[in-house]
Enzyme design. Sequence first.
Site, short mmCIF file in Angstrom:
data_model
loop_
_atom_site.label_atom_id
_atom_site.label_comp_id
_atom_site.label_asym_id
_atom_site.label_seq_id
_atom_site.Cartn_x
_atom_site.Cartn_y
_atom_site.Cartn_z
N LYS A 1 2.17 0.12 8.89
CA LYS A 1 1.87 1.40 8.25
C LYS A 1 2.82 2.43 8.82
O LYS A 1 2.88 2.62 10.03
CB LYS A 1 0.41 1.80 8.50
CG LYS A 1 0.04 3.12 7.84
CD LYS A 1 -1.46 3.35 7.79
CE LYS A 1 -2.07 3.62 9.13
NZ LYS A 1 -3.47 4.09 9.01
N VAL B 1 2.64 0.94 3.20
CA VAL B 1 2.24 -0.15 4.07
C VAL B 1 3.04 -1.37 3.64
O VAL B 1 3.08 -1.71 2.46
CB VAL B 1 0.73 -0.43 3.98
CG1 VAL B 1 0.34 -1.57 4.91
CG2 VAL B 1 -0.06 0.82 4.30
N GLY C 1 4.05 7.69 3.29
CA GLY C 1 4.82 6.47 3.39
C GLY C 1 4.07 5.32 2.77
O GLY C 1 3.22 5.53 1.90
N GLY D 1 0.84 -1.19 0.00
CA GLY D 1 0.00 0.00 0.00
C GLY D 1 0.87 1.23 0.00
O GLY D 1 2.03 1.20 0.40
N LYS D 2 0.30 2.34 -0.46
CA LYS D 2 1.07 3.58 -0.56
C LYS D 2 0.18 4.76 -0.23
O LYS D 2 -0.98 4.81 -0.65
CB LYS D 2 1.66 3.74 -1.96
CG LYS D 2 2.51 4.99 -2.14
CD LYS D 2 3.05 5.06 -3.57
CE LYS D 2 3.86 6.33 -3.77
NZ LYS D 2 4.37 6.44 -5.17
N GLY D 3 0.72 5.71 0.52
CA GLY D 3 0.00 6.92 0.85
C GLY D 3 0.90 8.12 0.69
O GLY D 3 2.01 8.02 0.19
N ASP E 1 -15.63 7.60 8.16
CA ASP E 1 -15.17 7.37 6.79
C ASP E 1 -15.40 5.93 6.35
O ASP E 1 -14.53 5.32 5.72
CB ASP E 1 -13.70 7.75 6.65
CG ASP E 1 -13.31 8.04 5.21
OD1 ASP E 1 -14.22 8.31 4.39
OD2 ASP E 1 -12.10 8.01 4.89
#
Length: 430
Positions: free
Chosen positions: A49, A34, A32, A27-29, A143
């Site tokens: 994370k 995951v 940074g 995963g990417k945000g 959310d």
Amino acid sequence: MGCCFSEPVDFESEVNLFHFDLHRAVGKGAFGKVRVVEHKKTKKLYALKYIDKSRCIKQKAMANIIQERRLLEEIDHPFIVNLRYAFQDDDNCFFVLDLMLGGDLRFHLDRKGDLSEDIVRFWVVELVSALVYLHRRRIIHRDLKPDNILLDAQGHAHITDFNVAIHYSERRLHTSVAGSMAYMAPEVVGRKGYTWCVDWWSLGITIYELLFNHRPFAGRTSEKMTKSILNDPLKFPDDASKKCSTHGIDFIQGLLGRTVNQRLGCKPGSLGFEDIKNHPWVSGVDWDNLGSKAAEPLFVPDMKKANFDVAHELDEFLMVEKPLTHSKRKVNPDLDKMKPELRQLEEQFTVYDFMSSKRKSYYPHNQPITTVVRSSESDQMTVIQSQTNTIQPTATIAERTMAERSLAGSPAPETTWQQNMPPIRLVGNS
């Protein structure tokens, strides 16, 4: 020719990154990624994370990270992605969470087009259990959507991403706008003030989308979306009766009631849950034993395939960004010489270890938090103490969030708070 050996890990010390082996990125945000990690002692897999402190400070998101860290410490439920460890080094803040092998519902919805009523109902029962648990602890998720619902390897549903979750107050309604706009309740977009009932509306939108592969209220701008949520009648597709029973339609209609005190699940105390339990769409559910996960899911993810975007792993191999590595912390850092925002993270993003720490509630906090943090000398943001003793950013950030959330049609890219804390769309074991 010398040979290099890693130093032995002291598992009696406070948990840190050296306690884990780093595996694939899933995963990417904005701050940074995951990663799948393996605890070196127990050999158990988790989701890691990690939040880049410098990016977090630049985006003025310290309050959200600390808020999520504290809320997750309170939570332990079979249908929630639970926090197992929390710690930091000089560059990052780390959340170590339950690892889900099955991917998120957005992934499966996009791949399958729509899902059968029986499959969706199975997940809904588990999500109801998790929401009732949160609400009894005075927590609003704010959310809920397919992207934030993860499946384990067996196919059970779990709520994740508590980046904009807050404690609700018995004394006042909340007015800050946070979440993904397409799933926001009328009282949120209409700025009428809201409480935990907004999660039931979001669940209704989510059920509708999973069954019919689109959302009931649309608009290409925030203004049009707001008008749709506030005014448009709830309509179902012409072939709705082929995809959903009369009881299922009634359940969705109940959750999407614009009058809050008439919305399904929203009676005060535990009466709202009683209304849900007594609804014919979920009749026959053994709510007391649901958490044992003895019921066999009707949809089991294909574990021979990756249930996430493999581009995250490719990005890690190409080293587009600085790769995550084990690094020792500076010894005895001088807090007085730190920038205020780094000091805030140092003092308030505290270590948590589920093997040795007892979960505790931060409602209300023992000590009020009233801190001013800066991303530069000329750019200030105040983190204020709310009446509910939860950390809330000032209205500037909250107002901006509403305008930048996804609007209509296929999911738009998430921004602001959603990007700040990368959603966990993972593979692994529960």
